[in-house]
Design a protein around this motif. Sequence first.
Motif, PDB file in Angstrom:
ATOM      1  N   GLU A   8       0.831  -1.211   0.000  1.00 45.31           N
ATOM      2  CA  GLU A   8       0.000   0.000   0.000  1.00 45.31           C
ATOM      3  C   GLU A   8       0.863   1.257   0.000  1.00 45.31           C
ATOM      4  OE1 GLU A   8      -3.437   0.647   2.509  1.00 45.31           O
ATOM      5  OE2 GLU A   8      -3.536  -1.534   2.810  1.00 45.31           O
ATOM      6  N   PHE A   9       1.954   1.228   0.775  1.00 44.18           N
ATOM      7  CA  PHE A   9       2.850   2.376   0.817  1.00 44.18           C
ATOM      8  C   PHE A   9       3.418   2.681  -0.563  1.00 44.18           C
ATOM      9  CE2 PHE A   9       3.442   1.154   5.394  1.00 44.18           C
ATOM     10  CZ  PHE A   9       2.905   2.320   5.924  1.00 44.18           C
ATOM     11  N   ALA A  10       3.840   1.641  -1.276  1.00 44.24           N
ATOM     12  CA  ALA A  10       4.410   1.837  -2.609  1.00 44.24           C
ATOM     13  C   ALA A  10       3.358   2.374  -3.575  1.00 44.24           C
ATOM     14  CB  ALA A  10       5.008   0.537  -3.129  1.00 44.24           C
ATOM     15  N   LEU A  11       2.132   1.894  -3.459  1.00 39.15           N
ATOM     16  CA  LEU A  11       1.053   2.412  -4.319  1.00 39.15           C
ATOM     17  C   LEU A  11       0.778   3.885  -4.028  1.00 39.15           C
ATOM     18  CD1 LEU A  11      -1.469  -0.564  -4.346  1.00 39.15           C
ATOM     19  CD2 LEU A  11      -0.039   0.249  -6.237  1.00 39.15           C
ATOM     20  N   LEU A  12       0.795   4.247  -2.748  1.00 41.28           N
ATOM     21  CA  LEU A  12       0.613   5.657  -2.388  1.00 41.28           C
ATOM     22  C   LEU A  12       1.764   6.514  -2.908  1.00 41.28           C
ATOM     23  CD1 LEU A  12      -0.770   5.302   1.244  1.00 41.28           C
ATOM     24  CD2 LEU A  12      -2.040   5.989  -0.806  1.00 41.28           C
ATOM     25  N   ILE A  69      11.926  -0.079  -4.753  1.00 41.29           N
ATOM     26  CA  ILE A  69      12.642  -0.684  -3.639  1.00 41.29           C
ATOM     27  C   ILE A  69      11.866  -1.934  -3.236  1.00 41.29           C
ATOM     28  CG2 ILE A  69      13.461  -0.317  -1.280  1.00 41.29           C
ATOM     29  CD1 ILE A  69      13.373   2.774  -2.215  1.00 41.29           C
ATOM     30  N   TYR A  70      12.561  -3.073  -3.219  1.00 41.29           N
ATOM     31  CA  TYR A  70      11.868  -4.342  -3.017  1.00 41.29           C
ATOM     32  C   TYR A  70      12.746  -5.348  -2.289  1.00 41.29           C
ATOM     33  CZ  TYR A  70      14.634  -6.073  -6.966  1.00 41.29           C
ATOM     34  OH  TYR A  70      15.663  -6.452  -7.795  1.00 41.29           O
ATOM     35  N   ARG A  71      12.088  -6.430  -1.870  1.00 44.46           N
ATOM     36  CA  ARG A  71      12.811  -7.559  -1.290  1.00 44.46           C
ATOM     37  C   ARG A  71      12.179  -8.849  -1.808  1.00 44.46           C
ATOM     38  NH1 ARG A  71      11.222  -6.287   4.802  1.00 44.46           N
ATOM     39  NH2 ARG A  71       8.991  -6.092   4.485  1.00 44.46           N
ATOM     40  N   VAL A  80       8.338  -2.471  -1.532  1.00 40.49           N
ATOM     41  CA  VAL A  80       8.054  -1.743  -0.292  1.00 40.49           C
ATOM     42  C   VAL A  80       7.960  -0.240  -0.510  1.00 40.49           C
ATOM     43  CG1 VAL A  80       8.994  -3.515   1.224  1.00 40.49           C
ATOM     44  CG2 VAL A  80      10.490  -1.699   0.394  1.00 40.49           C
ATOM     45  N   ALA A  81       8.529   0.257  -1.623  1.00 40.70           N
ATOM     46  CA  ALA A  81       8.469   1.703  -1.871  1.00 40.70           C
ATOM     47  C   ALA A  81       8.729   2.006  -3.339  1.00 40.70           C
ATOM     48  CB  ALA A  81       9.490   2.430  -1.002  1.00 40.70           C
ATOM     49  N   PHE A  82       8.175   3.114  -3.772  1.00 41.84           N
ATOM     50  CA  PHE A  82       8.473   3.718  -5.067  1.00 41.84           C
ATOM     51  C   PHE A  82       8.941   5.106  -4.690  1.00 41.84           C
ATOM     52  CE2 PHE A  82       7.109   6.134  -8.887  1.00 41.84           C
ATOM     53  CZ  PHE A  82       7.897   5.460  -9.798  1.00 41.84           C
ATOM     54  N   PHE A  83      10.224   5.351  -4.795  1.00 40.80           N
ATOM     55  CA  PHE A  83      10.809   6.463  -4.074  1.00 40.80           C
ATOM     56  C   PHE A  83      11.694   7.331  -4.950  1.00 40.80           C
ATOM     57  CE2 PHE A  83      12.642   8.067  -0.060  1.00 40.80           C
ATOM     58  CZ  PHE A  83      11.482   8.120   0.677  1.00 40.80           C
ATOM     59  N   HIS A  84      11.570   8.642  -4.779  1.00 39.56           N
ATOM     60  CA  HIS A  84      12.440   9.580  -5.489  1.00 39.56           C
ATOM     61  C   HIS A  84      13.862   9.394  -4.987  1.00 39.56           C
ATOM     62  CE1 HIS A  84      14.185  13.294  -6.967  1.00 39.56           C
ATOM     63  NE2 HIS A  84      13.116  13.449  -7.735  1.00 39.56           N
ATOM     64  N   GLY A  85      14.794   9.300  -5.888  1.00 34.21           N
ATOM     65  CA  GLY A  85      16.182   9.013  -5.542  1.00 34.21           C
ATOM     66  C   GLY A  85      16.876  10.051  -4.693  1.00 34.21           C
ATOM     67  N   ARG A  95       9.812   1.320   6.793  1.00 33.50           N
ATOM     68  CA  ARG A  95       8.784   0.379   6.336  1.00 33.50           C
ATOM     69  C   ARG A  95       9.228  -1.076   6.439  1.00 33.50           C
ATOM     70  NH1 ARG A  95       6.855   3.485   0.847  1.00 33.50           N
ATOM     71  NH2 ARG A  95       6.434   5.486   1.852  1.00 33.50           N
ATOM     72  N   ILE A  96      10.526  -1.299   6.504  1.00 29.91           N
ATOM     73  CA  ILE A  96      11.019  -2.685   6.510  1.00 29.91           C
ATOM     74  C   ILE A  96      11.417  -3.153   7.896  1.00 29.91           C
ATOM     75  CG2 ILE A  96      11.739  -2.616   4.126  1.00 29.91           C
ATOM     76  CD1 ILE A  96      14.624  -2.236   5.146  1.00 29.91           C
TER      77      ILE A  96
END
Length: 97
Positions: A8-12, A69-71, A80-85, A95-96
């Motif tokens: 959900e965090f990554a979708l947001l 960002i994933y595992r 776990v995230a879609f994040f600006h670099g 989150r992890i």
Amino acid sequence: MFRIKVSEFALLDFEEAYYWYEEQRKGLGDDLGLCFDEGLEIISRHPYFEEREKEIRILNIRRFPYQIIYRITGEMIEVVAFFHGHRNPRVWQTRIE
């Protein structure tokens, strides 16, 4: 091929970026979505990119300054995230834990 679960965090994260890019120029959010989907496809086929920390892996998407960002857990890839670099990584690191 691995199954992918997007948190959900990554979708947001994605939605926030999508709408920001759409405000900049109509259609740019859709371009971001295509690059995100492409990144997920790459990860599903070749998930073993460089491991960073605590079994976390990062893929820089094409054209935009964002990272997926994933595992890997078993046969599942958890995004776990879609994040600006350029943002502080401590935000997604919480989150992890």
